[in-house]
Design a protein around this motif. Structure first.
Motif, PDB file in Angstrom:
ATOM      1  N   GLY A 256      91.452  25.078 -31.411  1.00  0.00           N
ATOM      2  CA  GLY A 256      90.401  24.813 -32.379  1.00  0.00           C
ATOM      3  C   GLY A 256      90.510  23.431 -32.993  1.00  0.00           C
ATOM      4  N   GLY A 257      91.734  23.018 -33.327  1.00  0.00           N
ATOM      5  CA  GLY A 257      91.927  21.700 -33.913  1.00  0.00           C
ATOM      6  C   GLY A 257      91.581  20.577 -32.953  1.00  0.00           C
ATOM      7  N   VAL A 258      92.053  20.689 -31.722  1.00  0.00           N
ATOM      8  CA  VAL A 258      91.837  19.622 -30.734  1.00  0.00           C
ATOM      9  C   VAL A 258      90.355  19.435 -30.444  1.00  0.00           C
ATOM     10  CG1 VAL A 258      92.117  19.053 -28.282  1.00  0.00           C
ATOM     11  CG2 VAL A 258      94.101  19.731 -29.645  1.00  0.00           C
ATOM     12  N   TYR A 259      89.651  20.540 -30.168  1.00  0.00           N
ATOM     13  CA  TYR A 259      88.259  20.400 -29.734  1.00  0.00           C
ATOM     14  C   TYR A 259      87.279  20.220 -30.888  1.00  0.00           C
ATOM     15  CZ  TYR A 259      89.248  20.879 -24.831  1.00  0.00           C
ATOM     16  OH  TYR A 259      89.701  20.632 -23.560  1.00  0.00           O
ATOM     17  N   THR A 260      87.707  20.471 -32.112  1.00  0.00           N
ATOM     18  CA  THR A 260      86.864  20.129 -33.255  1.00  0.00           C
ATOM     19  C   THR A 260      86.886  18.626 -33.503  1.00  0.00           C
ATOM     20  OG1 THR A 260      87.124  22.284 -34.322  1.00  0.00           O
ATOM     21  CG2 THR A 260      86.558  20.437 -35.752  1.00  0.00           C
ATOM     22  N   VAL A 261      88.024  17.992 -33.286  1.00  0.00           N
ATOM     23  CA  VAL A 261      88.223  16.590 -33.657  1.00  0.00           C
ATOM     24  C   VAL A 261      87.978  15.625 -32.497  1.00  0.00           C
ATOM     25  CG1 VAL A 261      89.978  14.945 -34.454  1.00  0.00           C
ATOM     26  CG2 VAL A 261      89.783  17.174 -35.529  1.00  0.00           C
ATOM     27  N   ILE A 262      88.111  16.099 -31.251  1.00  0.00           N
ATOM     28  CA  ILE A 262      88.100  15.180 -30.124  1.00  0.00           C
ATOM     29  C   ILE A 262      86.801  14.368 -30.052  1.00  0.00           C
ATOM     30  CG2 ILE A 262      87.176  16.874 -28.478  1.00  0.00           C
ATOM     31  CD1 ILE A 262      89.833  14.155 -27.798  1.00  0.00           C
ATOM     32  N   GLY A 263      85.677  14.959 -30.474  1.00  0.00           N
ATOM     33  CA  GLY A 263      84.419  14.218 -30.452  1.00  0.00           C
ATOM     34  C   GLY A 263      84.440  12.993 -31.351  1.00  0.00           C
ATOM     35  N   TYR A 264      85.052  13.148 -32.525  1.00  0.00           N
ATOM     36  CA  TYR A 264      85.167  12.002 -33.429  1.00  0.00           C
ATOM     37  C   TYR A 264      86.055  10.920 -32.818  1.00  0.00           C
ATOM     38  CZ  TYR A 264      83.067  14.817 -37.139  1.00  0.00           C
ATOM     39  OH  TYR A 264      82.199  15.568 -37.882  1.00  0.00           O
ATOM     40  N   ARG A 265      87.154  11.349 -32.205  1.00  0.00           N
ATOM     41  CA  ARG A 265      88.064  10.352 -31.645  1.00  0.00           C
ATOM     42  C   ARG A 265      87.397   9.562 -30.523  1.00  0.00           C
ATOM     43  NH1 ARG A 265      93.472  10.444 -27.967  1.00  0.00           N
ATOM     44  NH2 ARG A 265      94.219   8.419 -28.638  1.00  0.00           N
ATOM     45  N   LEU A 266      86.661  10.239 -29.665  1.00  0.00           N
ATOM     46  CA  LEU A 266      86.091   9.573 -28.501  1.00  0.00           C
ATOM     47  C   LEU A 266      84.855   8.734 -28.822  1.00  0.00           C
ATOM     48  CD1 LEU A 266      86.522  12.368 -25.804  1.00  0.00           C
ATOM     49  CD2 LEU A 266      87.951  10.363 -26.190  1.00  0.00           C
ATOM     50  N   THR A 267      84.197   9.037 -29.946  1.00  0.00           N
ATOM     51  CA  THR A 267      83.060   8.196 -30.323  1.00  0.00           C
ATOM     52  C   THR A 267      83.496   6.962 -31.120  1.00  0.00           C
ATOM     53  OG1 THR A 267      82.704   9.580 -32.289  1.00  0.00           O
ATOM     54  CG2 THR A 267      81.390  10.078 -30.328  1.00  0.00           C
ATOM     55  N   GLU A 268      84.754   6.936 -31.556  1.00  0.00           N
ATOM     56  CA  GLU A 268      85.278   5.783 -32.294  1.00  0.00           C
ATOM     57  C   GLU A 268      86.023   4.849 -31.339  1.00  0.00           C
ATOM     58  OE1 GLU A 268      87.728   7.438 -35.352  1.00  0.00           O
ATOM     59  OE2 GLU A 268      86.027   8.205 -36.526  1.00  0.00           O
ATOM     60  N   ALA A 269      86.366   3.645 -31.826  1.00  0.00           N
ATOM     61  CA  ALA A 269      87.172   2.700 -31.049  1.00  0.00           C
ATOM     62  C   ALA A 269      88.557   3.307 -30.812  1.00  0.00           C
ATOM     63  CB  ALA A 269      87.287   1.381 -31.812  1.00  0.00           C
ATOM     64  N   PRO A 270      89.211   3.045 -29.668  1.00  0.00           N
ATOM     65  CA  PRO A 270      88.820   2.066 -28.646  1.00  0.00           C
ATOM     66  C   PRO A 270      87.907   2.624 -27.564  1.00  0.00           C
ATOM     67  CG  PRO A 270      90.958   2.959 -28.121  1.00  0.00           C
ATOM     68  CD  PRO A 270      90.547   3.619 -29.405  1.00  0.00           C
ATOM     69  N   PHE A 271      87.495   3.908 -27.661  1.00  0.00           N
ATOM     70  CA  PHE A 271      86.727   4.511 -26.574  1.00  0.00           C
ATOM     71  C   PHE A 271      85.222   4.290 -26.758  1.00  0.00           C
ATOM     72  CE2 PHE A 271      90.572   7.150 -27.268  1.00  0.00           C
ATOM     73  CZ  PHE A 271      91.255   6.779 -26.126  1.00  0.00           C
ATOM     74  N   SER A 272      84.700   4.594 -27.945  1.00  0.00           N
ATOM     75  CA  SER A 272      83.284   4.362 -28.289  1.00  0.00           C
ATOM     76  C   SER A 272      82.330   4.940 -27.242  1.00  0.00           C
ATOM     77  CB  SER A 272      83.028   2.860 -28.459  1.00  0.00           C
ATOM     78  OG  SER A 272      83.877   2.321 -29.455  1.00  0.00           O
ATOM     79  N   LEU A 273      82.538   6.202 -26.871  1.00  0.00           N
ATOM     80  CA  LEU A 273      81.695   6.839 -25.859  1.00  0.00           C
ATOM     81  C   LEU A 273      80.399   7.348 -26.468  1.00  0.00           C
ATOM     82  CD1 LEU A 273      84.324   8.976 -23.893  1.00  0.00           C
ATOM     83  CD2 LEU A 273      83.518   6.671 -23.384  1.00  0.00           C
ATOM     84  N   PRO A 274      79.282   7.330 -25.705  1.00  0.00           N
ATOM     85  CA  PRO A 274      78.038   7.924 -26.193  1.00  0.00           C
ATOM     86  C   PRO A 274      78.136   9.444 -26.234  1.00  0.00           C
ATOM     87  CG  PRO A 274      77.796   7.203 -23.925  1.00  0.00           C
ATOM     88  CD  PRO A 274      79.138   6.711 -24.377  1.00  0.00           C
ATOM     89  N   GLN A 275      77.236  10.093 -27.000  1.00  0.00           N
ATOM     90  CA  GLN A 275      77.315  11.534 -27.223  1.00  0.00           C
ATOM     91  C   GLN A 275      77.252  12.323 -25.914  1.00  0.00           C
ATOM     92  OE1 GLN A 275      77.833  13.025 -30.269  1.00  0.00           O
ATOM     93  NE2 GLN A 275      78.132  14.860 -29.049  1.00  0.00           N
ATOM     94  N   GLY A 276      76.427  11.884 -24.960  1.00  0.00           N
ATOM     95  CA  GLY A 276      76.338  12.606 -23.693  1.00  0.00           C
ATOM     96  C   GLY A 276      77.652  12.659 -22.956  1.00  0.00           C
ATOM     97  N   LEU A 277      78.360  11.532 -22.899  1.00  0.00           N
ATOM     98  CA  LEU A 277      79.658  11.510 -22.231  1.00  0.00           C
ATOM     99  C   LEU A 277      80.689  12.320 -22.993  1.00  0.00           C
ATOM    100  CD1 LEU A 277      79.982   7.826 -20.927  1.00  0.00           C
ATOM    101  CD2 LEU A 277      79.643   9.925 -19.603  1.00  0.00           C
TER     102      LEU A 277
END
Length: 427
Positions: A256-277
């Motif tokens: 629950g912790g990992v998949y709740t937060v992972i979206g925030y991590r991946l949309t921020e630097a250094p990854f900066s992924l778009p929502q679809g990805l």
């Protein structure tokens, strides 16, 4: 490591080898009448349950931006749903003992999908959280009733495999819900995305009701409160069941912790992924589908506790790997976390069904309650840890939970050796 070394049942280990119906038992088995329909029906129920339950998880960054709230505030849209399920799973299991597993599962899905079609119209975060709590409470009729249905209608030799398929449906639902919402939300926003998930869940619910065979071995129980209290007390007095409940809660705290937060991590630097990805990242749930459906084979080779050690170790390795700043390594870490979690969950939940000698719906309900309390705790604590310490904080919470799984499993191994030694001395 042999089954005797780990306390595993050789009967459970044979689950993966069953290919023909067991003619000495009128219950369903692989290759027998109704088994394939039953498996597909409960697979679809698992898809609908997890797709609805976690429909907002991949969308939290968009919900935060749209409603002007923090990550920890938005995480309540997930925690409210899992918390509602945790609170109501025991009462719903009691209803299934009286009115039947199939009846309760059908009613639960009907209410949950109806609420799911209302969620896109929530005018504010409090309203959205309230709808999600009602949806979670409605879904409470699925997990425990499904496990009890399988324990009653499927031969013991095939139980781990059958429950593994149901858990595999959970993983497919969680994966498809997040992937679909990610891409739809990128084009049309989060409200349209959760509406699409509601429509998919309606289709799954209708197919489930049409396919699931009528139960043949269900015997109606009592709704008297004193009977329920006595059954729950008996289950909580069983040290093995207590350990299994704690293991389920701790595994789900990590997940629950990992998949709740992972979206925030991946949309921020250094990854900066778009929502679809970011939504597509949840395709790693397919790994969970494989690891859950092969849980019976894993128990046969390593024993129950050996399989739990492997699941915990795999999860811990994935958490550590996810600390890397390289996207491929982060994805590999998510793969390991997902595989370890679903394997551990399938092993623990199937062990509950085999351990309980009466009141199986209540035994499964207690496991599901602990499991979703872990999900709510993981979502909330993981988001708070991310807010204060970044991804490292979330990983730290996960590693502590895995350490708890290992400690409890070691305790079980010591207790089993003590019992074996006492029996040998008595002989």
């Amino acid at each position: 490591m042999t089954p005797a070394d780990t306390g595993a049942s050789t009967t459970v280990g044979a689950a993966s080898a069953v290919s023909v119906p067991d003619t000495s038992d009128s219950r369903m088995a692989p290759g027998g009448p109704g088994y394939r329909r039953m498996s597909f029906a409960l697979f679809l129920a698992g898809v609908a349950t997890f797709a609805l339950l976690y429909s907002t998880q991949a969308l939290l960054p968009l919900i935060s931006g749209d409603m002007g709230v923090t990550a920890s505030d938005a995480s309540w849209t997930v925690a409210a749903a899992t918390g509602g399920l945790a609170v109501f799973v025991l009462p719903m299991s009691a209803l299934s003992e009286r009115f039947g597993r199939r009846t309760v599962m059908t009613a639960s899905l009907a209410v949950a999908v109806t609420v799911g079609l209302l969620v896109p119209f929530a005018p504010s975060l409090p309203a959205l959280v309230a709808l999600r709590a009602v949806q979670g409470a409605a879904l409470a009729g699925l997990p425990a009733s499904a496990t009890a249905y399988l324990a009653e209608e499927v031969t013991p030799r095939a139980l781990v495999t059958a429950i593994g398929l149901f858990v595999a449906g959970n993983s497919v639902g969680g994966m498809s819900g997040r992937v679909i919402t990610g891409w739809v939300a990128q084009e049309w926003g989060w409200r349209i995305a959760v509406g699409v998930i509601g429509a998919v869940a309606v289709a799954c619910a209708v197919a489930f009701r049409l396919l699931l065979p009528a139960p043949k071995h269900f015997r109606a129980g009592s709704l008297r409160p004193q009977v329920l209290v006595r059954t729950v007390r008996d289950h909580l007095a069983n040290p093995l069941l207590r350990r299994l409940y704690a293991i389920g809660a701790l595994f789900m705290t990590v997940f629950g912790g990992v998949y709740t937060v992972i979206g925030y991590r991946l949309t921020e630097a250094p990854f900066s992924l778009p929502q679809g990805l970011v939504g597509s990242i949840f395709l790693v749930y397919l790994v969970g589908t494989v690891s859950a459906s092969t849980a019976g084979r894993l128990v046969g080779r390593l024993g129950r506790r050996g399989a739990l050690y492997l699941g915990g170790g795999t999860t811990a390795a994935g958490l550590l790997l996810s600390l890397a700043s390289s996207l491929p390594l982060v994805l590999l870490g998510l793969v390991l976390i997902t595989a370890g979690f679903f394997a551990g969950h399938a092993v623990a939940s199937s062990a509950v069904g085999k351990t309980a000698q009466h009141g199986r719906a209540q035994a499964s309900a207690l496991y599901q309650s602990a499991y979703y309390v872990g999900s709510s705790a993981g979502s909330t604590v993981g988001a708070l840890a991310f807010h204060s310490g970044g991804w490292t904080g979330t990983v730290g919470v996960g590693l502590l939970a895995v350490l708890g799984v290992v400690a409890i499993t070691v305790t079980g191994s010591v207790a089993a050796r003590r019992v074996t030694g006492t029996a040998t001395a008595g002989a």
